[in-house]
Design an enzyme around this catalytic site. Sequence first.
Site, mmCIF file in Angstrom:
data_model
loop_
_atom_site.group_PDB
_atom_site.id
_atom_site.type_symbol
_atom_site.label_atom_id
_atom_site.label_comp_id
_atom_site.label_asym_id
_atom_site.label_seq_id
_atom_site.Cartn_x
_atom_site.Cartn_y
_atom_site.Cartn_z
ATOM 1 N N ARG A 138 76.680 69.836 77.020
ATOM 2 C CA ARG A 138 75.701 70.902 77.361
ATOM 3 C C ARG A 138 74.278 70.648 76.988
ATOM 4 O O ARG A 138 73.381 71.278 77.128
ATOM 5 C CB ARG A 138 76.209 72.345 76.764
ATOM 6 C CG ARG A 138 76.175 72.245 75.105
ATOM 7 C CD ARG A 138 76.578 73.530 74.816
ATOM 8 N NE ARG A 138 76.053 73.848 73.380
ATOM 9 C CZ ARG A 138 76.324 74.936 72.668
ATOM 10 N NH1 ARG A 138 76.604 76.201 73.567
ATOM 11 N NH2 ARG A 138 76.147 75.196 71.409
ATOM 12 N N ARG A 171 66.475 66.536 81.456
ATOM 13 C CA ARG A 171 65.552 67.055 82.608
ATOM 14 C C ARG A 171 64.854 65.929 83.128
ATOM 15 O O ARG A 171 64.000 65.560 82.290
ATOM 16 C CB ARG A 171 64.849 68.150 82.555
ATOM 17 C CG ARG A 171 65.797 69.521 81.745
ATOM 18 C CD ARG A 171 65.200 70.786 81.977
ATOM 19 N NE ARG A 171 66.114 71.653 81.510
ATOM 20 C CZ ARG A 171 65.769 72.267 80.421
ATOM 21 N NH1 ARG A 171 64.601 71.899 79.772
ATOM 22 N NH2 ARG A 171 66.712 73.259 79.852
ATOM 23 N N ARG A 200 82.259 73.405 59.765
ATOM 24 C CA ARG A 200 81.093 72.766 59.135
ATOM 25 C C ARG A 200 80.466 73.854 58.511
ATOM 26 O O ARG A 200 80.328 75.038 58.855
ATOM 27 C CB ARG A 200 80.213 72.117 59.936
ATOM 28 C CG ARG A 200 80.829 70.976 60.636
ATOM 29 C CD ARG A 200 81.099 69.734 59.472
ATOM 30 N NE ARG A 200 79.801 69.367 59.135
ATOM 31 C CZ ARG A 200 79.622 68.316 58.056
ATOM 32 N NH1 ARG A 200 80.804 67.992 57.439
ATOM 33 N NH2 ARG A 200 78.683 67.739 57.784
ATOM 34 N N ARG A 207 67.440 69.877 59.937
ATOM 35 C CA ARG A 207 65.967 70.432 60.779
ATOM 36 C C ARG A 207 65.284 71.313 59.578
ATOM 37 O O ARG A 207 65.857 71.842 58.662
ATOM 38 C CB ARG A 207 66.226 70.971 61.958
ATOM 39 C CG ARG A 207 67.339 72.520 61.607
ATOM 40 C CD ARG A 207 67.287 73.124 62.954
ATOM 41 N NE ARG A 207 68.290 74.331 62.912
ATOM 42 C CZ ARG A 207 68.685 74.958 63.835
ATOM 43 N NH1 ARG A 207 68.144 74.842 65.106
ATOM 44 N NH2 ARG A 207 69.412 75.942 63.753
ATOM 45 N N GLU A 221 67.585 72.848 56.527
ATOM 46 C CA GLU A 221 69.041 72.952 56.763
ATOM 47 C C GLU A 221 69.555 71.725 56.235
ATOM 48 O O GLU A 221 69.408 70.723 56.815
ATOM 49 C CB GLU A 221 69.024 73.505 58.219
ATOM 50 C CG GLU A 221 68.816 74.627 58.671
ATOM 51 C CD GLU A 221 69.193 75.293 59.861
ATOM 52 O OE1 GLU A 221 69.972 74.579 60.543
ATOM 53 O OE2 GLU A 221 68.448 76.232 60.428
ATOM 54 N N TYR A 267 83.399 78.010 69.036
ATOM 55 C CA TYR A 267 81.857 77.695 68.942
ATOM 56 C C TYR A 267 81.220 78.915 69.975
ATOM 57 O O TYR A 267 80.612 78.435 71.093
ATOM 58 C CB TYR A 267 81.413 76.397 68.997
ATOM 59 C CG TYR A 267 79.950 76.162 68.844
ATOM 60 C CD1 TYR A 267 79.646 76.353 67.510
ATOM 61 C CD2 TYR A 267 79.065 76.120 69.982
ATOM 62 C CE1 TYR A 267 78.197 76.375 67.209
ATOM 63 C CE2 TYR A 267 77.844 75.597 69.568
ATOM 64 C CZ TYR A 267 77.451 75.823 68.222
ATOM 65 O OH TYR A 267 75.987 75.750 68.033
ATOM 66 N N ASP A 282 78.083 81.156 71.223
ATOM 67 C CA ASP A 282 76.933 81.863 71.332
ATOM 68 C C ASP A 282 76.963 83.283 71.153
ATOM 69 O O ASP A 282 77.765 83.845 71.384
ATOM 70 C CB ASP A 282 75.982 81.167 72.398
ATOM 71 C CG ASP A 282 75.528 79.644 72.565
ATOM 72 O OD1 ASP A 282 75.594 79.251 71.307
ATOM 73 O OD2 ASP A 282 75.391 79.047 73.638
#
Length: 367
Positions: free
Chosen positions: A171, A175, A248, A279, A299, A347, A349
């Site tokens: 995913r 572009r 995780r 990040r 993180e 997982y 969203d």
Amino acid sequence: MKYDYLIVGAGLYGAVFAHEAKKEGKKVLVIDRRDHIAGNVYTEEMEGINVHKYGAHIFHTNNKEVWQYVNQFAEFNRFTNSPVANYRGELYSLPFNMYTFNKMWGVVTPEEAAAKIEEQKRAAGASEPKNLEEQAISLVGTDIYEKLIKGYTEKQWGRPCRELPAFIIKRLPVRLTFDNNYFNALYQGIPQGGYTMMVSNMLEGIEVRLGVDYLEEKEELDKLADRVVYTGAIDAYFGYKLGVLEYRSVRFETEILDKPNFQGNAAVNYTDAETPWTRIIEHKWFEFGTQPKTVISREYSSEWKAGDDPYYPVNDDKNTELYEKYKKLSESEERVIFGGRLGEYRYYDMDAVIASALKRCRDELGK
């Protein structure tokens, strides 16, 4: 029985189910072992900034029904997720787009970028990807994989990319345009006032008890309601008797800085292997902040162990096979509905969690 539903977990799945059940005239009790509602989307105010305590949560969806649903409980801003990748001080655009390809290779046209990716893909022999490394190279070529994917992904998952399944990165947005919108979803934004306020509005008029550990008090709590909606870890529910599902986890180091701007963007990914964090989030930019100070969170990804908060299910073959065994076991629990990221070991969203909860409500409540 005092309640129709005991809902274990005050996160999105639990809050949606509670709201819909109450609307149908059901008596509902929501419990959570934490001292706050909203689960992992919880935001707390620091220096006038809504801090995403358990990591960045950017609402995005193509599902109009879900978008209209959440807008009942909050007004969303126009935040667009455009993260930046930092590779040893070199900054690249995420998602991978023409800005990324121009900086990496000096190409100017989409045709040149596509040719470069194809050339590197052929050289690596990645035409039929069998793992994450091969999948990434087939999508963006070797250079971008080595600089912007490999180090970050191996820190995040704690495993070599060659040992991770290809689907994890399928995913990934790539572009041949200058579009910097990572999600490219029809609807996107952050609830003004934070997610905690949004979930609080969902739970309005519903009894909520915090600091209650369902699994420790299961026998007594089960007596309170006809049905249980369980959004915790499915293997924990069964006392790990078939084995432990892998997750995780993430650790956060949050700092208040006496300056108005630290990195100029909500999210900067550190994609080299040497930087220990994955990040840095600068929370004020989720809501276009103008505060004199700023709050950042580094993180750190880690393997889950008992006592940690589980974040990402490790959906490899071994864990999927074990989950299927727990799922079969769960079907014998006639009073219990298992839902959400942990209850379904998926997982999800945020929009998918809400869609799943709404579907289950329709099935359960006959709406």
